[in-house]
Write a protein that holds these residues in place. Structure first.
Motif, short mmCIF file in Angstrom:
data_model
loop_
_atom_site.label_atom_id
_atom_site.label_comp_id
_atom_site.label_asym_id
_atom_site.label_seq_id
_atom_site.Cartn_x
_atom_site.Cartn_y
_atom_site.Cartn_z
N PRO A 20 0.82 -1.21 0.00
CA PRO A 20 0.00 0.00 0.00
C PRO A 20 0.85 1.26 0.00
CG PRO A 20 0.04 -1.02 2.17
CD PRO A 20 0.70 -1.97 1.24
N GLU A 21 0.35 2.29 -0.63
CA GLU A 21 1.02 3.58 -0.68
C GLU A 21 0.81 4.31 0.63
OE1 GLU A 21 3.54 6.14 -2.82
OE2 GLU A 21 2.77 4.14 -3.28
N LEU A 22 1.85 4.98 1.11
CA LEU A 22 1.79 5.70 2.37
C LEU A 22 1.78 7.19 2.11
CD1 LEU A 22 4.33 3.73 4.61
CD2 LEU A 22 1.86 3.43 4.46
N LEU A 23 1.15 7.92 3.01
CA LEU A 23 1.15 9.37 2.98
C LEU A 23 1.89 9.86 4.21
CD1 LEU A 23 0.20 11.98 1.61
CD2 LEU A 23 -1.89 11.85 2.99
N LEU A 24 3.10 10.37 4.00
CA LEU A 24 3.94 10.78 5.11
C LEU A 24 3.61 12.18 5.57
CD1 LEU A 24 7.44 9.46 3.96
CD2 LEU A 24 5.77 8.35 5.44
N ASP A 25 3.77 12.38 6.86
CA ASP A 25 3.60 13.71 7.45
C ASP A 25 4.80 14.57 7.07
OD1 ASP A 25 3.07 15.94 8.93
OD2 ASP A 25 2.84 14.88 10.84
N PRO A 26 4.62 15.76 6.51
CA PRO A 26 5.77 16.62 6.15
C PRO A 26 6.64 16.97 7.35
CG PRO A 26 3.77 17.41 5.09
CD PRO A 26 3.34 16.36 6.07
N ASN A 27 6.09 16.93 8.55
CA ASN A 27 6.90 17.27 9.73
C ASN A 27 7.96 16.23 10.03
OD1 ASN A 27 5.49 19.67 10.26
ND2 ASN A 27 3.87 18.54 11.35
N LEU A 28 7.84 15.02 9.45
CA LEU A 28 8.85 14.01 9.68
C LEU A 28 10.21 14.45 9.13
CD1 LEU A 28 6.95 10.69 8.91
CD2 LEU A 28 7.78 11.47 11.12
N LYS A 29 10.20 15.19 8.04
CA LYS A 29 11.46 15.67 7.51
C LYS A 29 12.11 16.70 8.43
CE LYS A 29 10.11 14.93 2.69
NZ LYS A 29 9.92 15.57 1.36
N LEU A 30 11.28 17.53 9.07
CA LEU A 30 11.82 18.56 9.94
C LEU A 30 12.24 18.03 11.29
CD1 LEU A 30 9.26 21.42 9.16
CD2 LEU A 30 11.55 21.12 8.22
N TRP A 31 11.52 17.03 11.80
CA TRP A 31 11.75 16.58 13.17
C TRP A 31 12.43 15.22 13.25
CZ3 TRP A 31 11.20 20.30 16.54
CH2 TRP A 31 10.31 21.33 16.26
N PHE A 156 14.16 7.59 20.19
CA PHE A 156 13.27 8.70 19.82
C PHE A 156 12.60 8.51 18.47
CE2 PHE A 156 16.15 10.70 22.87
CZ PHE A 156 15.25 11.37 23.70
N PHE A 157 13.18 7.76 17.56
CA PHE A 157 12.65 7.69 16.20
C PHE A 157 12.36 6.26 15.77
CE2 PHE A 157 15.70 11.23 16.42
CZ PHE A 157 14.83 12.29 16.22
N ALA A 158 12.21 5.33 16.69
CA ALA A 158 11.96 3.94 16.33
C ALA A 158 10.59 3.80 15.67
CB ALA A 158 12.03 3.05 17.57
N GLY A 159 10.53 3.07 14.56
CA GLY A 159 9.27 2.82 13.86
C GLY A 159 8.86 3.90 12.89
N PHE A 160 9.67 4.95 12.71
CA PHE A 160 9.32 6.03 11.78
C PHE A 160 9.73 5.64 10.37
CE2 PHE A 160 9.27 9.86 14.89
CZ PHE A 160 8.28 9.22 15.60
N VAL A 161 8.87 5.94 9.40
CA VAL A 161 9.19 5.81 7.98
C VAL A 161 9.42 7.23 7.47
CG1 VAL A 161 8.40 5.05 5.73
CG2 VAL A 161 7.84 3.71 7.75
N LEU A 162 10.64 7.51 7.00
CA LEU A 162 11.04 8.88 6.73
C LEU A 162 10.94 9.29 5.27
CD1 LEU A 162 14.22 9.12 9.00
CD2 LEU A 162 11.85 9.65 9.56
N MET A 163 11.22 8.37 4.35
CA MET A 163 11.29 8.78 2.94
C MET A 163 11.09 7.56 2.06
SD MET A 163 15.44 9.24 2.66
CE MET A 163 15.35 9.57 0.91
N LYS A 164 10.95 7.83 0.76
CA LYS A 164 10.78 6.79 -0.23
C LYS A 164 11.80 7.01 -1.34
CE LYS A 164 7.38 4.56 -3.24
NZ LYS A 164 6.00 4.61 -3.77
N LEU A 165 12.55 5.99 -1.66
CA LEU A 165 13.55 6.09 -2.71
C LEU A 165 12.89 6.19 -4.08
CD1 LEU A 165 16.12 3.44 -1.41
CD2 LEU A 165 16.15 5.91 -1.06
N PRO A 166 13.46 6.98 -4.99
CA PRO A 166 12.81 7.19 -6.30
C PRO A 166 13.10 6.10 -7.32
CG PRO A 166 14.75 8.56 -6.13
CD PRO A 166 14.63 7.86 -4.81
#
Length: 270
Positions: A20-31, A156-166
């Motif tokens: 399934p496609e995920l929709l990431l929160d933009p704040n993940l890149k900042l935080w 602090f960041f366990a379980g976070f999905v941060l980005m998707k490779l192109p």
């Protein structure tokens, strides 16, 4: 007109999605993404500064010792790159180096002193002690920051999905890119926080090279350690090395790519 289900199926194959496609929160890149990257760079800068402070001071090499080392390296370079020389040029260098090395003309230490120091314990020499101390400090400086950062990212960041490779990847990369994310049907291209930390450990090496000149600095450190080991008791004997190289150069079979090059060029373009 194809049904919508068929179109969706072919779209899935074309894009390479496995889940399934995920929709990431933009704040993940900042935080999450940017802080991890910045901390990795700052820790690398701190490690480099600490290594400069705790590393032993480089010792000056006497001119006679440097000449001895360079002539040994010159003999090895001649045999390794002999194919780039013409037959006349190689024979001229072969005769000169074979005579100089066999006579021991550029030996830095006299044979009597070599025989005296050959039986000493190599681990008691200052050069060997400095090299071992520098190696132990380097391992300690690398181990402690990596342990602390891994705990910080995992806490602090366990379980976070941060980005998707192109670009698409095979399923074998799933364990490497999705560490700490226990989802079997997630696309392989998604990268977790812990995996981003592991990738950054090797991916930031060019950044450190730009900031500190890492390639040049590492080559200088390796050369300094080799010189210390060659000077330490129990190391390779320069007299024996020169005699062995003199014999190798004498019996070396020279094959040049420049032999009869004029005839080969004329034959090729005639």
């Amino acid at each position: 007109m194809l049904p919508q289900s068929v179109l969706s199926f072919w779209e899935t194959i074309r894009t390479g999605n496995e889940g399934p496609e995920l929709l990431l929160d933009p704040n993940l890149k900042l935080w999450a993404l940017i802080p991890i990257s910045i901390v990795m760079i700052l820790v690398g800068v701190a490690k480099q500064c600490i290594m400069v402070l705790v590393s032993p001071k480089s010792k000056t090499v006497p001119r006679v010792k440097l000449t001895e080392i360079l002539y040994i390296a010159k003999a090895r370079a001649l045999m390794g790159n002999s194919s780039n020389l013409s037959t006349e040029s190689f024979k001229m260098r072969q005769e000169y180096l074979a005579q100089v090395l066999a006579d021991g003309k550029y030996l830095a230490i006299k044979p009597a002193k070599d025989e005296k120091t050959a039986m000493e314990n190599p681990f008691t020499s200052p050069g060997m002690t400095d090299a071992m101390t520098s190696m132990a400090l380097g391992n300690l400086v690398n181990y402690i920051p990596q342990t602390v950062i891994m705990w910080w990212v995992n806490y602090f960041f366990a379980g976070f999905v941060l980005m998707k490779l192109p670009f698409p990847l095979t399923i074998r990369f799933k364990q490497m890119l999705q560490s700490s994310v226990r989802t079997d049907d997630l696309d392989v291209r998604w990268v977790s926080s812990m995996s981003w930390y592991i990738i950054s450990m090797g991916g930031l090496t060019p950044v450190y090279n730009v900031l500190f000149g890492g390639n040049r600095l590492s080559k200088l450190n390796v050369s300094a350690q080799q010189q210390q080991l060659s000077q330490s008791p129990g190391g390779p004997n320069p007299k024996d090395q020169m005699k062995a190289l003199a014999n190798d150069i004498t019996v070396f079979q020279h094959i040049s790519v420049l032999d009869n090059i004029e005839d080969r060029v004329l034959k090729l373009y005639s």
